[in-house]
Structure formats: C-alpha cells, structure tokens
Design a protein around this motif. Structure first.
Motif, PDB file in Angstrom:
ATOM      1  N   UNK A   2       7.828  18.335   7.277  1.00 46.25           N
ATOM      2  CA  UNK A   2       8.386  17.020   8.184  1.00 46.25           C
ATOM      3  C   UNK A   2       7.481  16.545   9.230  1.00 46.25           C
ATOM      4  N   UNK A   3       6.285  16.717   8.905  1.00 43.78           N
ATOM      5  CA  UNK A   3       5.161  16.054   9.825  1.00 43.78           C
ATOM      6  C   UNK A   3       4.850  14.496   9.595  1.00 43.78           C
ATOM      7  N   UNK A   4       5.479  14.334   8.640  1.00 43.10           N
ATOM      8  CA  UNK A   4       5.136  12.518   8.423  1.00 43.10           C
ATOM      9  C   UNK A   4       6.235  12.087   9.294  1.00 43.10           C
ATOM     10  N   UNK A   5       5.898  11.142  10.278  1.00 43.57           N
ATOM     11  CA  UNK A   5       6.856  10.260  11.031  1.00 43.57           C
ATOM     12  C   UNK A   5       6.823   8.899  10.941  1.00 43.57           C
ATOM     13  N   UNK A   6       7.644   8.342  10.346  1.00 37.72           N
ATOM     14  CA  UNK A   6       7.574   6.832  10.030  1.00 37.72           C
ATOM     15  C   UNK A   6       8.875   6.055  10.606  1.00 37.72           C
ATOM     16  N   UNK A   7       9.323   6.878  11.774  1.00 37.53           N
ATOM     17  CA  UNK A   7      10.595   6.411  12.292  1.00 37.53           C
ATOM     18  C   UNK A   7      10.306   5.172  13.117  1.00 37.53           C
ATOM     19  N   UNK A   8       9.085   5.062  13.700  1.00 36.84           N
ATOM     20  CA  UNK A   8       8.649   3.731  14.623  1.00 36.84           C
ATOM     21  C   UNK A   8       8.087   2.625  13.824  1.00 36.84           C
ATOM     22  N   UNK A   9       7.978   2.579  12.551  1.00 36.03           N
ATOM     23  CA  UNK A   9       7.741   1.852  11.399  1.00 36.03           C
ATOM     24  C   UNK A   9       8.541   1.443  10.498  1.00 36.03           C
ATOM     25  N   UNK A  10       7.993   0.554   9.415  1.00 39.00           N
ATOM     26  CA  UNK A  10       9.087  -0.005   8.653  1.00 39.00           C
ATOM     27  C   UNK A  10       8.648   0.617   7.202  1.00 39.00           C
TER      28      UNK A  10
ATOM     29  N   UNK B 275       1.006  -0.999  -0.020  1.00 38.87           N
ATOM     30  CA  UNK B 275       0.134  -0.007   0.087  1.00 38.87           C
ATOM     31  C   UNK B 275       0.870   1.381  -0.218  1.00 38.87           C
ATOM     32  N   UNK B 276       0.494   1.919  -0.945  1.00 43.92           N
ATOM     33  CA  UNK B 276       1.543   3.335  -1.032  1.00 43.92           C
ATOM     34  C   UNK B 276       0.437   4.664  -1.016  1.00 43.92           C
ATOM     35  N   UNK B 277       0.998   5.564  -0.402  1.00 45.43           N
ATOM     36  CA  UNK B 277       0.220   6.919  -0.057  1.00 45.43           C
ATOM     37  C   UNK B 277       0.798   8.033  -0.604  1.00 45.43           C
TER      38      UNK B 277
ATOM     39  N   UNK C 218      -0.192  -1.781   7.535  1.00 46.30           N
ATOM     40  CA  UNK C 218      -1.032  -1.584   6.277  1.00 46.30           C
ATOM     41  C   UNK C 218      -0.646  -0.244   5.444  1.00 46.30           C
ATOM     42  N   UNK C 219       0.439   0.218   5.609  1.00 45.74           N
ATOM     43  CA  UNK C 219       1.048   1.289   4.624  1.00 45.74           C
ATOM     44  C   UNK C 219       2.580   0.960   4.349  1.00 45.74           C
ATOM     45  N   UNK C 220       2.896   0.716   3.257  1.00 41.63           N
ATOM     46  CA  UNK C 220       4.347   0.465   3.118  1.00 41.63           C
ATOM     47  C   UNK C 220       5.265   1.405   2.685  1.00 41.63           C
ATOM     48  N   UNK C 221       4.727   2.512   2.009  1.00 40.74           N
ATOM     49  CA  UNK C 221       5.578   3.720   1.486  1.00 40.74           C
ATOM     50  C   UNK C 221       4.574   4.818   1.477  1.00 40.74           C
ATOM     51  N   UNK C 222       5.320   5.841   1.938  1.00 47.55           N
ATOM     52  CA  UNK C 222       4.530   7.309   2.201  1.00 47.55           C
ATOM     53  C   UNK C 222       5.404   8.217   1.393  1.00 47.55           C
ATOM     54  N   UNK C 223       4.683   8.680   0.253  1.00 48.66           N
ATOM     55  CA  UNK C 223       5.444   9.453  -0.726  1.00 48.66           C
ATOM     56  C   UNK C 223       4.521  11.161  -0.340  1.00 48.66           C
ATOM     57  N   UNK C 224       5.687  11.976  -0.152  1.00 51.99           N
ATOM     58  CA  UNK C 224       4.771  13.223   0.043  1.00 51.99           C
ATOM     59  C   UNK C 224       5.466  14.561  -0.780  1.00 51.99           C
TER      60      UNK C 224
ATOM     61  N   UNK D 292      -3.260   9.020  11.510  1.00 50.51           N
ATOM     62  CA  UNK D 292      -4.122   7.857  11.081  1.00 50.51           C
ATOM     63  C   UNK D 292      -2.990   7.043   9.866  1.00 50.51           C
ATOM     64  N   UNK D 293      -2.400   7.857   9.247  1.00 50.61           N
ATOM     65  CA  UNK D 293      -1.297   7.230   8.372  1.00 50.61           C
ATOM     66  C   UNK D 293      -0.051   6.699   9.028  1.00 50.61           C
ATOM     67  N   UNK D 294       0.222   7.460  10.103  1.00 50.15           N
ATOM     68  CA  UNK D 294       1.240   6.602  11.151  1.00 50.15           C
ATOM     69  C   UNK D 294       0.677   5.292  11.616  1.00 50.15           C
ATOM     70  N   UNK D 295      -0.440   5.410  11.994  1.00 50.85           N
ATOM     71  CA  UNK D 295      -1.120   4.219  12.512  1.00 50.85           C
ATOM     72  C   UNK D 295      -1.229   3.065  11.464  1.00 50.85           C
TER      73      UNK D 295
END
Length: 250
Positions: free
Chosen positions: A105-113, A17-19, A94-100, A85-88
């Motif tokens: 800098x408000x997207x935080x994926x540091x605690x996720x893969x 899943x890509x956002x 359920x979200x594998x890549x986040x393209x912004x 919600x995206x971080x959750x």
C-alpha cells in the motif's frame, strides 16, 4: 547516466506512460522480499498461506497471518525515494498508470490522475470471503490478537480474508484486464524493481514491447526481459528513479 537521460526524453514525449513495480521498490522501506536467502519464504512456509488452508483451518491461518504481517511491515514503514519519484511523475502528468505486484500500500496516486492497479491486492485491507465487504485490516488484526479467530464479517457472518491474492487463488480478472490494456496502449513501459519472473505480471512488458512501446527495466539484477528492453538500467531504484524524475522535469 546517458540511458536515464534518453529514457526521460521518451517519457516527456509520451502520451501514455505505464510503470510496473515489484519487491525491489519496497525493500528500501524495510519490507523483506519473498524469495532471497533472507526472504519471507525462508522464514514462513508458503503452504500456510494457501487459500485451501484458509478454507479448511481459518483459525490457525489467521494466527499465522498476523505473524506474517508483523514480520513484513512492523512499525513505521514509510514510502522511500522511489515511491516519491513515481508519485512526482504522476502529479506532473508523466505517469498515467501504476501497476504493482506489491501489497504494502505504499504507492499513493490519490492526488494524481494516474490509475493504480494493485495486481496482488493490499495487505492493509480485508475482504469478506462470503459477501465481498472490504474494510481496514488493522482492527481485524486486533480482533484476531484478542482471540477472535477467525474474524467474522458483521454484515453476513462470513469470514474475513486478507485482501491479497493467496496461493491457490487467481488474480482479480478485472485488475489483470486493466493492466493488460494499459500495457497494450503504452508509449513507454517501465518495469521497476521486479525480477519479472512471476506471471502474469512478467508478461506485461512483453505486451507493451509487441505493441511498439519504448520499454525500460530498472533493477539491480538482470531479468528475463532485460535483453529485449530498449533501456536496461542496472541500479538501485531509490537512486535511479529520483534521477529520472529530475531529468524528466528539466
């Protein structure tokens, strides 16, 4: 909403899943957009932030850049419920890549893969235009405000530049390649809070659609891709994304 429930089911069944997120995800955090009647480019001249001006007049470029940064981000800018919600979704696999397209800098994926791809850079970093050294932007802005214009790199004496894509610059090739690869391999592609009017980001959902992904647009207004999307969900992303996250979890 029925569309949200069906989209949630597609996300649960997907391996990839890509956002893609745009300015509409950040406006609820108090960050102005760029092109509306009250947007940034009605308050500042875009030409003042062209790479050509940075090269020719870095002193005045930096004076205006600090003013732009303060106008955009001010004090106390925090992630909103759409970011949460995206971080959750990322934390739950359920979200594998986040393209912004956003530089806040408000997207935080540091605690996720989940892989984070900041196509237009990050306004909270600077990069030396000579040696490529990157560092936190806050102390550099303080140096500018104290009269050091332009701010220089301690490693090579080159000039620091905001680590964002200025007008007249190309996107970082490796970032764009990663985003396109993720789009080609997506089972579900979400375009969230983006007008999908600025290339090359606007082409990413089309790449996903051509490769048989389930596609969804979540935006207040119609986009050029809305008619092609499997799901065209018109609404506030801060309402739709938390609902989607809850549906995926059920």
């Amino acid at each position: 909403m029925e569309q949200v429930a069906h989209l949630a089911a597609a996300i649960r069944d997907a391996d990839s899943v890509v956002a893609l997120t745009g300015a509409g995800v950040s406006t609820a955090s108090g960050i102005p957009d760029f092109r509306s009647d009250s947007g940034i480019w009605n308050r500042f001249d875009p030409e003042d932030f062209h790479y050509r001006r940075f090269c020719n007049d870095p002193e005045d470029f930096w004076k205006d850049r600090v003013s732009l940064h303060e106008t955009m981000f001010g004090d106390g800018i925090e992630p909103n419920s759409a970011h949460d919600a995206l971080r959750e979704l990322s934390k739950n696999g359920h979200l594998h890549a986040l393209v912004t397209q956003n530089t806040d800098g408000l997207h935080d994926t540091t605690a996720t893969s989940a892989e984070l791809i900041e196509l237009h850079g990050n306004a909270h970093r600077v990069v030396c235009d000579s040696c490529g050294h990157k560092t936190d932007a806050a102390p550099i802005r303080e140096r500018v405000e104290s009269g050091e214009r332009p701010p220089r790199c301690g490693d090579c004496d080159g000039i620091f530049k905001p680590d964002v894509v200025l007008f007249g610059e190309q996107l970082e090739k490796s970032d764009l390649q990663r985003a396109r690869k993720r789009s080609r391999n997506a089972d579900v592609f979400l375009a969230i809070g983006s007008s999908l009017s600025v290339e090359p980001a606007a082409s990413l959902p089309r790449i996903a659609e051509r490769n048989d992904a389930t596609t969804a647009v979540v935006n207040l207004d119609e986009t050029p891709f809305s008619a092609l999307a499997d799901f065209d969900i018109r609404g506030d992303v801060t309402d739709v994304l938390p609902t989607l996250c809850e549906e995926v979890a059920d």
